[in-house]
Design an enzyme around this catalytic site. Structure first.
Site, mmCIF file in Angstrom:
data_model
loop_
_atom_site.group_PDB
_atom_site.id
_atom_site.type_symbol
_atom_site.label_atom_id
_atom_site.label_comp_id
_atom_site.label_asym_id
_atom_site.label_seq_id
_atom_site.Cartn_x
_atom_site.Cartn_y
_atom_site.Cartn_z
ATOM 1 N N HIS A 195 1.615 -3.388 -5.203
ATOM 2 C CA HIS A 195 1.967 -4.580 -3.922
ATOM 3 C C HIS A 195 0.997 -4.835 -2.936
ATOM 4 C CE1 HIS A 195 5.791 -3.900 -0.345
ATOM 5 N NE2 HIS A 195 4.310 -4.584 -0.347
ATOM 6 N N ARG B 115 10.578 -7.349 -3.028
ATOM 7 C CA ARG B 115 10.389 -6.218 -2.721
ATOM 8 C C ARG B 115 10.817 -5.990 -4.075
ATOM 9 N NH1 ARG B 115 7.995 -5.968 0.949
ATOM 10 N NH2 ARG B 115 8.916 -5.050 3.694
ATOM 11 N N GLU C 273 8.577 2.593 -6.213
ATOM 12 C CA GLU C 273 7.768 2.368 -5.243
ATOM 13 C C GLU C 273 6.596 3.525 -4.715
ATOM 14 O OE1 GLU C 273 6.461 -2.102 -4.725
ATOM 15 O OE2 GLU C 273 5.766 -1.368 -2.357
HETATM 16 C C1 DGY Z 1 5.253 -7.065 4.131
HETATM 17 O O1 DGY Z 1 4.729 -7.540 4.851
HETATM 18 O O2 DGY Z 1 6.812 -6.632 3.459
HETATM 19 C C2 DGY Z 1 4.259 -6.680 2.789
HETATM 20 O O3 DGY Z 1 5.245 -6.385 1.211
HETATM 21 C C3 DGY Z 1 2.850 -5.592 3.077
HETATM 22 O O4 DGY Z 1 2.596 -5.617 2.094
#
Ligand code: DGY
Length: 325
Positions: A285, A238, A267
């Protein structure tokens, strides 16, 4: 009366069909992220939300959606949801674990290989017409095979990343809150170490931890300074787990060799400093973005929502205290 489900982002048609079999569905085919007020208006009389990490699910939204029984996130990460606020209101929250593990691990490897072997930089070089012929020292990268892989966050996805390391003859170091059992460690050729040891010894450092206040800027200037000058950092976790300013500085100063980054602080906005660097591979992402996996994620979110609406415990309940509260 039929339950109302609001689907906040565009999903696959078969996912909508599945939901429509059990509820009245209001979807968002424009796929534009809804502003908090728009979402609150749309969901004011909704029983379920099938939402995404681009939606903030907090007390101010929940207060405006008094019928809501479930918030089904189309993501394994759920830092966009205030779980405590959901629980306090008896709203169940769910995520989509499992279905995206292998696809996300594939992409972490794409970033590792791409950054180590300078793939996007090489393509730019070629597209810009700068290639005049073979040279012995052209676009020299770092080897992946037999290098040491460090994984911070050894859950399901971390382990899927580690499994792939076997094919590259790479020993694995890992940090995780809890240690894996001995057989799993042996199978993955993995050793549980302290974070500082991992940072100092790994040739590749891959981040796969969830975002929380505890993991905010887990990798900052001090941690980057511990890494080898030949090391590659990959963030498929993240934005916010890495201090992006500090990373840009480390890449600029070449205190680490390269990075592969799929997620950014704040983002879709991101620090434009990344764009001036050749030694970083950037992606918007998309680590879980294969057709099969994104469909699987949306379908699982729909299943979680429908379970709650039919009075069943959803398979991926994040706040068990909300169940029958
Ligand atoms: C998640 O599933 O947390 C991913 O980052 C989504 O793209």
């Amino acid at each position: 009366m039929a339950h109302k489900v609001v689907v906040t982002r565009e999903v696959f048609d078969d996912v909508l069909e599945r939901l429509r079999a059990g509820a009245t569905v209001v979807d968002n085919p424009s796929d534009r992220p809804l502003a908090p007020d728009e979402l609150a208006v749309l969901a004011a009389d909704a029983d379920a939300l099938v939402c995404a990490l681009t939606d903030r699910i907090d007390e101010s939204l929940l207060a405006r959606c008094p019928k809501l029984k479930v918030v089904a996130n189309i993501a394994v990460g759920y830092n966009n949801i205030d779980l405590a606020a959901c629980t306090a209101r008896g709203v169940m929250a769910t995520n989509t674990p499992g279905v995206l593990d292998e696809t996300t691990a594939d992409f972490a490897w794409a970033l590792m290989l791409g950054a180590a072997r300078r793939v996007t930089e090489a393509e730019r070089y070629l597209r810009e017409g700068r290639w005049t012929g073979w040279q012995l020292k052209q676009l020299l990268g770092v080897d992946v095979h037999h290098a040491t892989l460090g994984i911070i966050g050894m859950g399901r996805i971390g382990q899927a990343i580690a499994r792939r390391a076997q094919g590259f003859s790479m020993p694995v170091l890992y940090c995780n809150r809890s240690r894996l059992d001995a057989a799993t460690e042996r199978g993955l050729n993995a050793r549980w170490v302290a974070r500082d040891e991992l940072l100092a010894a790994a040739d590749f450092v891959v981040l796969m931890v969830p975002y929380s206040p505890a993991t905010h800027h887990l990798i900052g200037a001090a941690e980057l300074a511990r890494m080898k000058p030949t090391a590659v950092l990959v963030n498929t976790a993240r934005g916010g787990v890495v201090d992006d300013r500090a990373l840009i500085e480390a890449l600029r100063q070449r205190t680490i060799a390269a990075a592969g980054i799929d997620v950014f602080e704040g983002e879709p906005a991101f620090d434009r400093g990344f764009l001036a660097l050749d030694n970083v591979v950037l992606a918007p992402h998309i680590a879980s973005s294969s057709t099969a996996t994104r469909r699987g994620m949306a379908m699982l979110a729909a299943r979680n929502a429908l379970c709650v609406l039919s009075g069943e415990r959803p398979p991926n309940l994040l706040n068990p205290d909300a169940w029958k509260s």
